[in-house]
Scaffold this motif. Structure first.
Motif, PDB file in Angstrom:
ATOM      1  N   PHE A  31      30.167  36.444  50.266  1.00  0.00           N
ATOM      2  CA  PHE A  31      29.311  35.541  51.026  1.00  0.00           C
ATOM      3  C   PHE A  31      30.101  34.353  51.532  1.00  0.00           C
ATOM      4  CE2 PHE A  31      25.699  37.484  48.872  1.00  0.00           C
ATOM      5  CZ  PHE A  31      24.891  37.659  49.966  1.00  0.00           C
ATOM      6  N   TYR A  32      31.106  34.020  50.745  1.00  0.00           N
ATOM      7  CA  TYR A  32      31.930  32.853  51.016  1.00  0.00           C
ATOM      8  C   TYR A  32      32.949  33.181  52.094  1.00  0.00           C
ATOM      9  CZ  TYR A  32      34.438  28.655  49.444  1.00  0.00           C
ATOM     10  OH  TYR A  32      35.037  27.440  49.333  1.00  0.00           O
ATOM     11  N   THR A  33      33.559  34.343  51.995  1.00  0.00           N
ATOM     12  CA  THR A  33      34.693  34.644  52.851  1.00  0.00           C
ATOM     13  C   THR A  33      34.331  35.438  54.108  1.00  0.00           C
ATOM     14  OG1 THR A  33      35.145  36.606  51.516  1.00  0.00           O
ATOM     15  CG2 THR A  33      36.361  34.624  50.957  1.00  0.00           C
ATOM     16  N   ASP A  34      33.264  36.238  54.055  1.00  0.00           N
ATOM     17  CA  ASP A  34      32.992  37.144  55.171  1.00  0.00           C
ATOM     18  C   ASP A  34      31.853  36.667  56.063  1.00  0.00           C
ATOM     19  OD1 ASP A  34      34.931  38.716  53.986  1.00  0.00           O
ATOM     20  OD2 ASP A  34      33.465  39.918  52.882  1.00  0.00           O
ATOM     21  N   SER A  89      31.614  36.401  46.149  1.00  0.00           N
ATOM     22  CA  SER A  89      32.725  35.801  46.893  1.00  0.00           C
ATOM     23  C   SER A  89      32.633  36.175  48.364  1.00  0.00           C
ATOM     24  CB  SER A  89      34.074  36.298  46.357  1.00  0.00           C
ATOM     25  OG  SER A  89      34.220  35.979  45.003  1.00  0.00           O
TER      26      SER A  89
END
Lengths: 192, 192
Positions: free
Chosen positions: A142-145, A140
DNA sequence: CGTTCAGTTGACTAAGGTCAATTCCCGTGG
DNA sequence: CCACGGGAATTGACCTTAGTCAACTGAACG
């Protein structure tokens, strides 16, 4: 040799002396050379392992490019559940980044483990849940940060690993090229 | 009402007429209005659901920004296993994008399901494995694929959903802002 | 002292973010 | 039937950051 493994299992479930003996017999020693593969693309993961010494990485091979998504070192369990549980070919690769001493148990012997150890099933479930959640949160991220934030988090969470892993693999984990990681490091240090 | 649910379960395991009755009693009808939440941040997921009609999305709330990582519509099961299995607070949100008709079973009743249905445990394991792998591959794709490729894959895999979901949520799923998705769409169409 | 390889730096390109303006679509009310 | 309003989608201008290719630096090693 199995002392660390027993300790790790006992931190999760209770074991009788007999069960300790059983585990000693079920897990086999295995040496892996730096750079060698514990599991490759297309192969079915048929071993559940424990790292006594060494360092490994999990990655996705995508169009010839490595995308590292997880590191594991001493006292960690190693398994690609995604392939191990359904016994299907793996889409991920597990590679040793240092010479490794491992203790491994086969898929078949793990079923014996589940039957022989009173809280065996519980151990299996707890480890699975832990891995499931850890993986989900890791991916996740990778998606948000942003890459910059991912790098700072990595350094904070794994100060010891940072010394042992080359910039190349860290960049792959952060999600950028080594050149960009170098610039990110520069940017961060100049901000202080 | 439960016809679709029974069909979906029977495509995975065998059911006796008695077991069908049992399932009919365990699952309860539930209506959810467009925009309402099935599960929110911090709440423990204590229901396993099935969508009879409607459309939902799973997302991560990160600094006020929505990051959609999964859509589900008719004939799909709905559950945040990450919260449901260990009965821990969720870090994810599940929201209805259309008025939904659902059939839900509580965590406690699911345990009854496991005991009452001969192949119940098998059903649970297979669904979990399926979700686990699907989620892992979905999240891995954020790591390995470009927004442009993700968009093309979404359109190819969900041509029906594309009509029902606003650009805003599709952009969130692809991993970019709506403005950028608009430019990606333009780029793709001009390349043909 | 040269070789080698990891890491850094420079110059340029490509692509997404941001902010703001504009267009499009659709339903409502005059 | 048309005009208006509001939200969704698009477009433009500009900024930031990662990718790419190539050159350079530095440390380890024979």
């Amino acid at each position: 040799m199995t002392e660390k493994l027993i300790n790790s299992i006992q931190s999760i479930i209770d074991l009788t002396p007999k069960e300790v003996d059983c585990i000693n017999q079920l897990f086999k020693e295995k040496q892996i050379k730096k750079g060698d593969f514990i599991l490759t693309d297309g192969q079915v993961c048929n071993q559940f392992g424990f790292i006594v010494k060494g360092l490994i990485r999990y990655y996705i091979n995508h169009d010839g490019e490595d995308k590292t998504y997880y590191f594991a070192c001493e006292n960690n369990f190693v398994c690609n559940y995604e392939s191990f549980i359904p016994q299907m070919p793996s889409t991920k690769v597990i590679q040793a980044l240092e010479d490794c001493e491992m203790l491994v148990i086969s898929f078949a012997d793990l079923q014996i483990f589940y039957k022989s150890i009173t809280q065996g099933e519980r151990f299996g479930r707890l480890i699975l849940e832990q891995v499931f959640i850890e993986l989900l949160q890791g991916l996740s991220s990778f998606y948000t940060d942003t890459p910059e934030y991912r790098y700072e988090k990595f350094v904070k969470e794994h100060p010891n690993l940072q010394q042992r892993i080359s910039q190349y693999y860290i960049a792959s984990y952060v999600g950028v090229k080594p050149q960009s990681l170098s610039r990110i490091r520069k940017r961060i240090s100049s901000q202080k």
